[in-house]
Design an enzyme around this catalytic site. Structure first.
Site, PDB file in Angstrom:
ATOM      1  N   SER A   1       0.533  -9.976  -0.879  1.00 22.54           N
ATOM      2  CA  SER A   1       0.311  -8.532  -0.812  1.00 22.54           C
ATOM      3  C   SER A   1       0.598  -7.896   0.541  1.00 22.54           C
ATOM      4  O   SER A   1       0.826  -6.686   0.609  1.00 22.54           O
ATOM      5  CB  SER A   1      -1.123  -8.219  -1.252  1.00 22.54           C
ATOM      6  OG  SER A   1      -2.041  -9.070  -0.595  1.00 22.54           O
TER       7      SER A   1
ATOM      8  N   LYS B   1       0.800  -1.223   0.000  1.00 23.90           N
ATOM      9  CA  LYS B   1       0.000   0.000   0.000  1.00 23.90           C
ATOM     10  C   LYS B   1       0.839   1.283   0.000  1.00 23.90           C
ATOM     11  O   LYS B   1       0.412   2.322  -0.488  1.00 23.90           O
ATOM     12  CB  LYS B   1      -0.936   0.037   1.200  1.00 23.90           C
ATOM     13  CG  LYS B   1      -2.141  -0.875   1.115  1.00 23.90           C
ATOM     14  CD  LYS B   1      -3.216  -0.296   0.227  1.00 23.90           C
ATOM     15  CE  LYS B   1      -4.599  -0.897   0.459  1.00 23.90           C
ATOM     16  NZ  LYS B   1      -4.684  -2.345   0.613  1.00 23.90           N
TER      17      LYS B   1
HETATM   18  C1  LIG Z   1      -5.416  -3.314   0.170  1.00 27.60           C
HETATM   19  C2  LIG Z   1      -4.953  -4.710   0.080  1.00 27.60           C
HETATM   20  C3  LIG Z   1      -5.298  -5.552  -0.985  1.00 27.60           C
HETATM   21  C4  LIG Z   1      -6.255  -5.147  -2.078  1.00 27.60           C
HETATM   22  O1  LIG Z   1      -5.906  -3.975  -2.755  1.00 27.60           O
HETATM   23  P1  LIG Z   1      -7.001  -3.167  -3.598  1.00 27.60           P
HETATM   24  O2  LIG Z   1      -6.230  -2.126  -4.299  1.00 27.60           O
HETATM   25  O3  LIG Z   1      -7.995  -2.604  -2.621  1.00 27.60           O
HETATM   26  O4  LIG Z   1      -7.663  -4.143  -4.508  1.00 27.60           O
HETATM   27  C5  LIG Z   1      -4.748  -6.826  -1.025  1.00 27.60           C
HETATM   28  N1  LIG Z   1      -3.942  -7.275  -0.038  1.00 27.60           N
HETATM   29  C6  LIG Z   1      -3.595  -6.508   1.006  1.00 27.60           C
HETATM   30  C7  LIG Z   1      -2.687  -7.082   2.039  1.00 27.60           C
HETATM   31  C8  LIG Z   1      -4.084  -5.200   1.110  1.00 27.60           C
HETATM   32  O5  LIG Z   1      -3.744  -4.443   2.158  1.00 27.60           O
END
Ligand SMILES: *Cc1c(COP(=O)(O)O)cnc(C)c1O
Length: 317
Positions: free
Chosen positions: A301, A56
């Site tokens: 992510s 993020k």
């Molecule tokens: C925010 C987030 C997502 C999804 O991202 P988007 O841009 O909202 O689709 C996926 N994994 C993690 C760990 C996140 O913090």
């Protein structure tokens, strides 16, 4: 409204993004045990190793690096119960910008503390994200401070898109990339960056379907997320994200809660990786056979999971 021009602008913003002033170029790790089980190559893009432990910070920094001098002087506002809050807080600290993060009162203390430790002001409002967001937008309107959206902003999407560029640079042989999806910022950034050459798959929980529902309807539709993958609980998908996914022929897959928990355990036991449930969601459709296991990149992510949630999932089987 959204056209090929938007895609070109997005690609240009990805290529000129300034994320590396704060984000790391993360490793793409082989996953030998997963690869053996799936009889193909699985590579893990380790966004859990970013400062603040999720991707993020890329989007937040890319947006905030483009603030005008006047906007910088006024500061920014954001609403988040999780990773976006930390991304904005770190970006603000680096840029010397004042940040106020509105978090729901139900946010775990550990997350509130992490945001405060980065120097941001935290305002606890409402029982749910939607209330926190309304409050943050109201502050922005009254004070002239920029509201930094977690996903529905071209510069945020462009920042997240750098994940895709790095992945393809490290493994040009990859055929499919799996991306855990909430409001669609990450997956649409990745699709804009590499969607022409790679099959990009938006993976969402059956209990949190903003992008899936939006793609089916042809426009963004409100949803009420309720998955254990709390990092994906966006109440709607961004229109630019949906348009980009359509244009780049990305596909959408939904996975059940059990599959998410299974994937979480697999990553823990066989890749020695403690990620958060949102990140495990990306791996789930490979284990269930919903996605054909070709040479696959899986975006891990984020890694922000509490010991309590992790132990709950790990001991449920
Ligand atoms: C925010 C987030 C997502 C999804 O991202 P988007 O841009 O909202 O689709 C996926 N994994 C993690 C760990 C996140 O913090």
């Amino acid at each position: 409204m959204h056209t090929a021009t938007d895609l070109n602008a997005l690609v240009r913003d990805i290529l000129t993004s300034r994320v590396y002033e704060v984000a790391k170029e993360t490793p793409l790790d082989p996953a030998p045990l997963l690869s053996a089980r799936l009889e193909n190559i699985v590579l893990l893009k380790r966004e859990d190793l970013q400062p603040t432990f999720s991707f993020k910070v890329r989007g937040a920094y890319n947006r905030m690096a483009r603030l005008s001098d006047g906007e910088r002087a006024r500061g920014v506002v954001a609403a988040s119960a999780g990773n976006h809050a930390q991304g904005v807080a770190l970006a603000a600290a680096r840029l010397g910008v004042r940040a106020t993060i509105v978090m729901p009162r139900t946010t775990p203390e550990i997350k509130v503390d992490a945001v405060r430790a980065l120097g941001a002001e935290v305002s606890l409002v409402g029982d749910q994200y939607a209330e926190a967001q309304r409050h943050a937008e109201q502050i922005a309107q009254e004070s002239g401070r920029v509201f930094v959206h977690p996903f529905d902003d071209p510069l945020v999407i462009a920042g997240q898109g750098t994940v895709g560029l790095e992945l393809l640079e490290d493994a040009p042989e990859v055929e499919t990339v799996l991306v855990a999806t909430g409001g669609g910022g990450l997956v649409s950034g990745v699709a804009a960056a590499i969607g022409g050459r790679v099959q990009v798959v938006a993976v969402e929980p059956e209990l949190s379907t903003a992008v899936h529902t939006g793609l089916a309807a042809g426009h963004s539709v409100p949803v009420s997320p309720a998955s254990i993958a709390d990092g994906l609980s966006a109440p709607f998908a961004g229109e630019l994200a949906l348009a980009t996914l359509r244009e780049q022929r990305a596909t959408s897959v939904l996975v059940g809660e059990e599959a998410i928990e299974d994937a979480f355990r697999w990553l823990y036991e066989r890749a020695k990786l403690a990620c958060e449930p949102a990140a495990a969601t990306a791996l789930a459709p490979l284990l269930t056979g919903q996605v054909e296991p070709r040479k696959v990149g899986v975006v891990v992510s984020g890694g922000n999971v509490s010991a309590q949630i992790a132990s709950g999932i790990l001991t449920r089987r």
